[in-house]
Each structure stands twice: as structure tokens, then as C-alpha cells.
Design an enzyme around this catalytic site. Structure first.
Site, PDB file in Angstrom:
ATOM      1  CG  ASP A  31      -1.916  -1.154   1.183  1.00 30.14           C
ATOM      2  OD1 ASP A  31      -2.247  -1.623   0.079  1.00 30.14           O
ATOM      3  OD2 ASP A  31      -2.319  -1.610   2.281  1.00 30.14           O
ATOM      4  CE  LYS A  45       2.483  -2.432  -4.361  1.00 23.37           C
ATOM      5  NZ  LYS A  45       2.116  -2.062  -2.987  1.00 23.37           N
ATOM      6  N   GLY A  80      -4.564  -4.216  -3.773  1.00 23.76           N
ATOM      7  CA  GLY A  80      -5.535  -3.160  -4.050  1.00 23.76           C
ATOM      8  C   GLY A  80      -4.737  -1.939  -4.453  1.00 23.76           C
ATOM      9  CG  HIS A  81      -2.043  -2.014  -7.029  1.00 19.15           C
ATOM     10  ND1 HIS A  81      -1.187  -2.622  -7.907  1.00 19.15           N
ATOM     11  CD2 HIS A  81      -1.737  -2.538  -5.812  1.00 19.15           C
ATOM     12  CE1 HIS A  81      -0.412  -3.474  -7.255  1.00 19.15           C
ATOM     13  NE2 HIS A  81      -0.732  -3.452  -5.978  1.00 19.15           N
ATOM     14  CD  GLN A  83       0.690  -8.903  -2.688  1.00 15.27           C
ATOM     15  OE1 GLN A  83       1.325  -9.511  -3.518  1.00 15.27           O
ATOM     16  NE2 GLN A  83      -0.576  -8.607  -2.868  1.00 15.27           N
ATOM     17  CB  THR A 131       1.776 -12.171   0.638  1.00 22.02           C
ATOM     18  OG1 THR A 131       0.711 -12.725  -0.150  1.00 22.02           O
ATOM     19  CG2 THR A 131       2.925 -11.749  -0.269  1.00 22.02           C
TER      20      THR A 131
HETATM   21  P1  GDP Z   1      -0.691   0.373  -3.548  1.00 23.80           P
HETATM   22  O1  GDP Z   1      -1.317  -0.882  -3.089  1.00 23.80           O
HETATM   23  O2  GDP Z   1       0.766   0.417  -3.298  1.00 23.80           O
HETATM   24  O3  GDP Z   1      -1.019   0.695  -4.988  1.00 23.80           O
HETATM   25  O4  GDP Z   1      -1.326   1.534  -2.662  1.00 23.80           O
HETATM   26  P2  GDP Z   1      -2.881   1.722  -2.282  1.00 23.80           P
HETATM   27  O5  GDP Z   1      -3.608   2.223  -3.464  1.00 23.80           O
HETATM   28  O6  GDP Z   1      -3.405   0.513  -1.606  1.00 23.80           O
HETATM   29  O7  GDP Z   1      -2.781   2.830  -1.141  1.00 23.80           O
HETATM   30  C1  GDP Z   1      -2.186   4.056  -1.365  1.00 23.80           C
HETATM   31  C2  GDP Z   1      -3.213   5.161  -1.067  1.00 23.80           C
HETATM   32  O8  GDP Z   1      -2.546   6.405  -1.000  1.00 23.80           O
HETATM   33  C3  GDP Z   1      -4.258   5.311  -2.162  1.00 23.80           C
HETATM   34  O9  GDP Z   1      -5.466   5.722  -1.568  1.00 23.80           O
HETATM   35  C4  GDP Z   1      -3.687   6.426  -3.029  1.00 23.80           C
HETATM   36  O10 GDP Z   1      -4.693   7.151  -3.748  1.00 23.80           O
HETATM   37  C5  GDP Z   1      -3.043   7.298  -1.988  1.00 23.80           C
HETATM   38  N1  GDP Z   1      -1.863   8.076  -2.427  1.00 23.80           N
HETATM   39  C6  GDP Z   1      -0.838   7.706  -3.237  1.00 23.80           C
HETATM   40  N2  GDP Z   1       0.101   8.663  -3.284  1.00 23.80           N
HETATM   41  C7  GDP Z   1      -0.334   9.659  -2.487  1.00 23.80           C
HETATM   42  C8  GDP Z   1       0.233  10.922  -2.081  1.00 23.80           C
HETATM   43  O11 GDP Z   1       1.339  11.311  -2.463  1.00 23.80           O
HETATM   44  N3  GDP Z   1      -0.523  11.661  -1.220  1.00 23.80           N
HETATM   45  C9  GDP Z   1      -1.742  11.271  -0.753  1.00 23.80           C
HETATM   46  N4  GDP Z   1      -2.400  12.056   0.085  1.00 23.80           N
HETATM   47  N5  GDP Z   1      -2.284  10.092  -1.097  1.00 23.80           N
HETATM   48  C10 GDP Z   1      -1.583   9.295  -1.948  1.00 23.80           C
HETATM   49  P1  IMO Z   2      -0.869  -4.131  -2.269  1.00 27.77           P
HETATM   50  O1  IMO Z   2      -0.445  -4.681  -3.602  1.00 27.77           O
HETATM   51  C1  IMO Z   2      -0.902  -4.574   2.051  1.00 27.77           C
HETATM   52  C2  IMO Z   2      -0.951  -8.648   3.634  1.00 27.77           C
HETATM   53  C3  IMO Z   2      -2.183  -9.068   4.405  1.00 27.77           C
HETATM   54  C4  IMO Z   2      -1.555 -10.022   5.398  1.00 27.77           C
HETATM   55  C5  IMO Z   2      -0.483 -10.719   4.580  1.00 27.77           C
HETATM   56  C6  IMO Z   2      -0.902 -12.066   4.010  1.00 27.77           C
HETATM   57  O2  IMO Z   2      -2.158  -3.412  -2.314  1.00 27.77           O
HETATM   58  O3  IMO Z   2       0.242  -3.370  -1.638  1.00 27.77           O
HETATM   59  P2  IMO Z   2      -2.483 -12.748   1.991  1.00 27.77           P
HETATM   60  O4  IMO Z   2      -3.938 -12.496   1.747  1.00 27.77           O
HETATM   61  O5  IMO Z   2      -1.597 -12.176   0.930  1.00 27.77           O
HETATM   62  O6  IMO Z   2      -2.166 -14.177   2.275  1.00 27.77           O
HETATM   63  O7  IMO Z   2      -2.159 -11.944   3.355  1.00 27.77           O
HETATM   64  O8  IMO Z   2      -0.178  -9.834   3.511  1.00 27.77           O
HETATM   65  N1  IMO Z   2      -1.188  -8.130   2.273  1.00 27.77           N
HETATM   66  C7  IMO Z   2      -1.127  -6.836   1.938  1.00 27.77           C
HETATM   67  N2  IMO Z   2      -0.928  -5.743   2.708  1.00 27.77           N
HETATM   68  N3  IMO Z   2      -1.015  -4.433   0.719  1.00 27.77           N
HETATM   69  C8  IMO Z   2      -1.194  -5.521  -0.062  1.00 27.77           C
HETATM   70  O9  IMO Z   2      -1.180  -5.464  -1.407  1.00 27.77           O
HETATM   71  C9  IMO Z   2      -1.290  -6.796   0.545  1.00 27.77           C
HETATM   72  N4  IMO Z   2      -1.480  -8.049   0.085  1.00 27.77           N
HETATM   73  C10 IMO Z   2      -1.396  -8.866   1.152  1.00 27.77           C
HETATM   74  O10 IMO Z   2      -2.794  -7.977   5.026  1.00 27.77           O
HETATM   75  O11 IMO Z   2      -0.902  -9.295   6.414  1.00 27.77           O
HETATM   76 MG    MG Z   3      -2.880  -1.541  -1.832  1.00 30.94          MG
END
Ligand code: GDP
Ligand code: IMO
Ligand code: MG
Length: 424
Positions: free
Chosen positions: A13, A16, A40-41, A223, A238
């Protein structure tokens, strides 16, 4: 040479999705190599928010080829819902291709993920319950179903009969659960196979051809480094390899074809699920960062654990991924905090200083993070258009993160949108 890997360097999270979306505007191909719909991207563009789980984050550009490599585990129901959801919003997945070797998340994987977590009780991993671990288990055991099986009705029926019977006996005899109706599984999954068949293609060959033609190829990690099965905080990880090396096996290309490795981090740290987190905050500062940064899981909605930036894990990530650059997101979230802390080392109870992330995390027990304190900033930076425009304290903070990580910071995020990214 134009290939780039984008990897998370913390516990996922890191943002990416946003970085991939930005880099995809200059790319021809975006490829996922591991994980599944546990990811979840988030991509934000033109005021619209897209939450992608399996479809590569380059999908918003119609010219970009989006590929899913052999190392990914695909839940057919989930990917079809994603394709339909995007279509309803005017986004085409015509350029999507999936490697026939990718494994299929079957209904028993979802059931067993939940049952295993429940059985573990307080030792649970805190998985996303998307069946990811059980699917990779079957792949290693060599009893998994692959996309090629899903798209061949006879093979699907034969394999469900054998593997499904085995899984039903585990569900019933080990966990005391209700067995799955295997005829219903065959009927449902045959339909998914029919819909997914047109997307099958040898992704290793597609990527190879693109590289030969000098095309820009982007590898999208899911991840994060500390969730890697080998170099992460096992067992709280994971079941795949989110590090840059995972790209080679998860796509089917050799390491000499990788030119750049960009690590994505937040300006602080978050984690969902159980497991060690040395710089975790349990106070008001942690709550503030969680609220301001909307730190709730993209996929599961769970509140994320929050803490200060950890230079020890960043140095670990630089080494295990061979990072050539860093993108640091969410600097804007830290606005208004009087002091910003950065962990530079851990201190054991006996006074020993630890600067390399320990391979066995039991060693973290009794350790306290050693922090350097930097002054915060009060200005709204979300509208900044260049690094030079940032307030002095922001620049100093970024310079310090670069120093403790030992890796050049190439991008700084000041908001979730495409144009809220400052390149250096
Ligand atoms: P990912 O799994 O690495 O793609 O990240 P996620 O989408 O799960 O979580 C990142 C969150 O931060 C999302 O809600 C993005 O919209 C938000 N985000 C990304 N870059 C920035 C930033 O520079 N500032 C703020 N405020 N939010 C950001
Ligand atoms: P993105 O791509 C954050 C975590 C779960 C748990 C562990 C194992 O959005 O960054 P799993 O279901 O993979 O067997 O769970 O890994 N986890 C993540 N945490 N971002 C993710 O993906 C994750 N995918 C798995 O919360 O701790
Ligand atoms: Mg994510």
C-alpha cells in the site's frame, strides 16, 4: 534499455498504483508478476478513483498492453468482475493478456484461507482471505489448476473431481466444515473459462518480443518487500515474491533484461495484518496520520497500522531489490505535525545497535527504534508542481530519508492524483 520494475519497499500500500499509472503514460507494456486479488492498487485521474486488484495499473491508457504473468494467481470471478466494472466506466481491457500457466484461485482456496485463519486464532496472519496462500500451496504441491485447465472444460471437470474431493475431505475432516458441491463448481468455473479463454497468451514471449523491439516495459509489483515469503517478516508475509527478483520467475524473463528498479515507499510506514512493526505508533500522532492519510485497506477496508519512516527496513529493501531509485508518497499527509521522526537503527536492551534488518524477527523483541527528529512543516504542499517549490523543512526531510536509505529519491508524492507527483 527501457525496462523498469516498480516494487513496494514496506508492507504494501505504498502507492504503487499511482506510480505505475504515471510511468505507464510513457510505457508500451505493463506486467504483473506475482500476487493476486489480495492487492488493491488505487489510481486517481480526472477526479475518478479506480481500485485495481488484478488488472495492471496501466489499463487507463488504451494503447498500453496489460499483461498478467505466470507467477500471478487469478481468481476468475474477481478478474471478470473487474473487467466488467472497468467496461461499465468506459475502460477497455481489450489489451489484456494472461499467461496460461498462471494458477487459478478455486473456491476451496477461499474457504481454506478463512478456516486456517480461524483455526490459528491469536496466531493468525491476518490474511486478506482471498485464498492466495492456499492457491500458492497447491501450486507448490503440484496439484493446482492453471488458466489453461480452466479454459479446457474436460480438463477442468477431471481436475475438480480429483483435487476438489481431496479439498473437501480436508474441509470436512480437518476443519469440520461443509463440503463444496463440485458439480456446481465445474458448471460455474466452466463459464468463467469460456470468458477468459480469449485473453490467454504466453506472456514470457510477449514481453520478450516487446523488449527486442525496444518497447518500454514496466513490471508492476504487488504487496511489498517486507511481505516477501523469504526476505519478509515470515510467517507474517504473503505467499509470493514481491521483490524485484520475483519478476524474473513470475513473468519468465532473465535478470539481464531488467534495467531499473524503483522502490515505492510512503513518507511514513503502514501495515495491515499481524506481525512485527518496530516504528508503530499507538498514540494520537498515529491516529492523526491514519485519519489524514485515509489509512484504511483499499481491498478489505481494514484500518492500517501506522508508524514513522523506518530507515532500517528501507536499507534492507535497497539491498534485496537492488533499487536504483525511490518514489516517496504521501509527504502531504505529514503536514502540521510539529516533529517528524525517522528511525535510523534499532537498539537492543543490552545496548547493541542493529542497523541491518534482522533475518529472524524474534531478535526485534525488546528492541527500541533509535530516532532522528526533524522539524515538521505547516504549509499545504498538495499544489506544489516542482521539488524546488517545497518548503525548506520538506526538502530537509526528503534529503534525510535519502541519506538513511542510501538510495536516490526520484519522485515525491504530494497527493493521490497523477499531477501530484514531483520528479527530481
Ligand atoms: P498500492 O497498493 O501500493 O497501490 O497503494 P494503495 O492504493 O493501496 O494505497 C495508497 C493510497 O494512498 C491510495 O489511496 C492512493 O490514492 C493514496 N496516495 C498515493 N500517493 C499519495 C500521495 O502522495 N498523497 C496522498 N495524500 N495520497 C496518496
Ligand atoms: P498491495 O499490492 C498490504 C498482507 C495481508 C496479510 C499478509 C498475508 O495493495 O500493496 P495474503 O492475503 O496475501 O495471504 O495476506 O499480507 N497483504 C497486503 N498488505 N497491501 C497488499 O497489497 C497486501 N497483500 C497482502 O494484510 O498481512
Ligand atoms: Mg494496496
Amino acid at each position: 534499455m527501457p525496462t523498469k520494475v516498480v516494487v513496494g519497499v514496506q508492507w504494501g500500500d505504498e502507492g504503487k498504483g499511482k506510480i505505475i499509472d504515471i510511468l505507464a503514460s510513457r510505457s508500451d507494456v505493463v506486467v504483473r508478476s506475482q500476487g493476486g486479488n489480495n492487492a488493491g492498487h488505487t489510481v486517481k485521474c480526472d477526479g475518478e478513483v479506480y481500485k485495481l486488484a488484478l488488472i495492471p495499473s496501466g489499463v487507463l491508457y488504451p494503447k498500453v498492453r496489460c499483461l498478467i504473468g505466470c507467477g500471478v494467481v487469478v481468481d476468475p470471478k474477481s478478474i471478470l468482475a473487474e473487467i466488467d466494472g472497468l467496461k461499465a466506466r468506459g475502460i477497455t481491457c481489450a489489451n489484456l493478456r494472461i499467461d496460461p500457466r498462471a494458477h487459478v484461485v478455486m473456491p476451496w482456496h477461499l474457504v481454506l484461507d478463512g478456516m486456517s485463519e480461524d483455526k490459528l486464532g491469536s496466531s493468525k496472519i491476518g490474511t486478506t482471505r482471498r485464498g492466495i496462500g492456499p492457491c500458492y500451496m497447491d501450486k507448490s504441491e503440484r496439484i493446482g489448476l492453471r488458466l489453461s485447465d480452466l479454459c479446457n472444460p474436460q480438463q477442468l471437470a477431471d481436475k475438480v473431481k480429483v483435487v476438489g474431493a481431496l479439498k473437501n475431505s480436508i474441509i470436512e475432516k480437518v476443519y469440520g466444515g461443509a463440503p463444496l458441491d463440485l458439480d456446481a463448481v465445474v458448471a460455474e468455473y466452466t463459464e468463467y473459462g469460456k470468458r477468459l479463454a480469449p485473453y490467454l497468451e504466453d506472456v514470457s514471449v510477449v514481453v520478450w518480443n516487446a523488449i527486442q523491439e525496444g518497447k518500454e516495459v514496466l513490471f508492476e509489483g504487488a504487496q511489498g518487500t517486507l511481505l516477501d515469503l523469504d526476505v519478509g517478516t515470515y510467517p507474517y508475509v504473503t505467499s509470493s515474491h514481491p521483490v524485484s527478483g520475483g519478476v524474473c520467475t513470475g513473468v519468465g524473463i532473465g535478470p539481464t533484461f531488467i534495467n531499473e528498479v524503483i522502490g515505492v515507499s510512503k513518507a511514513y510506514t503502514t501495515r495491515v495484518g499481524e506481525g512485527p512493526f518496530p516504528t508503530e505508533l499507538f498514540d494520537e500522532t498515529g491516529n492523526t496520520i491514519r485519519d489524514v492519510g485515509h489509512e484504511y485497506g483499499t481491498n478489505t477496508g481494514r484500518p492500517r497500522r501506522v508508524g514513522w519512516f523506518d530507515g532500517v527496513i528501507l536499507r534492507h529493501a535497497v539491498r534485496v531489490n537492488g533499487l536504483t531509485g525511490l518514489a516517496v508518497n504521501k509527504l502531504d499527509t505529514l503536514k502540521g505535525l510539529p516533529i517528524l521522526k525517522v528511525c535510523t537503527a534499532y537498539r537492543k536492551a543490552d545496548g547493541t545497535r542493529i542497523t541491518d534488518f534482522p533475518p529472524i524477527f524474534d531478535e526485534l523483541e525488546g528492541c527500541t527504534p533509535e530516532y532522528t527528529e526533524l522539524p515538521g512543516f505547516t504549509e499545504d504542499i498538495s499544489g506544489c508542481k516542482s521539488f524546488e517549490e517545497l518548503p525548506e523543512n520538506c526538502k530537509k526531510y526528503v534529503a534525510f530519508l535519502e541519506e538513511v536509505s542510501g538510495c536516490p529519491i526520484r519522485m515525491v508524492g504530494v497527493g493521490p492524483a497523477r499531477d501530484q507527483n514531483l520528479e527530481r
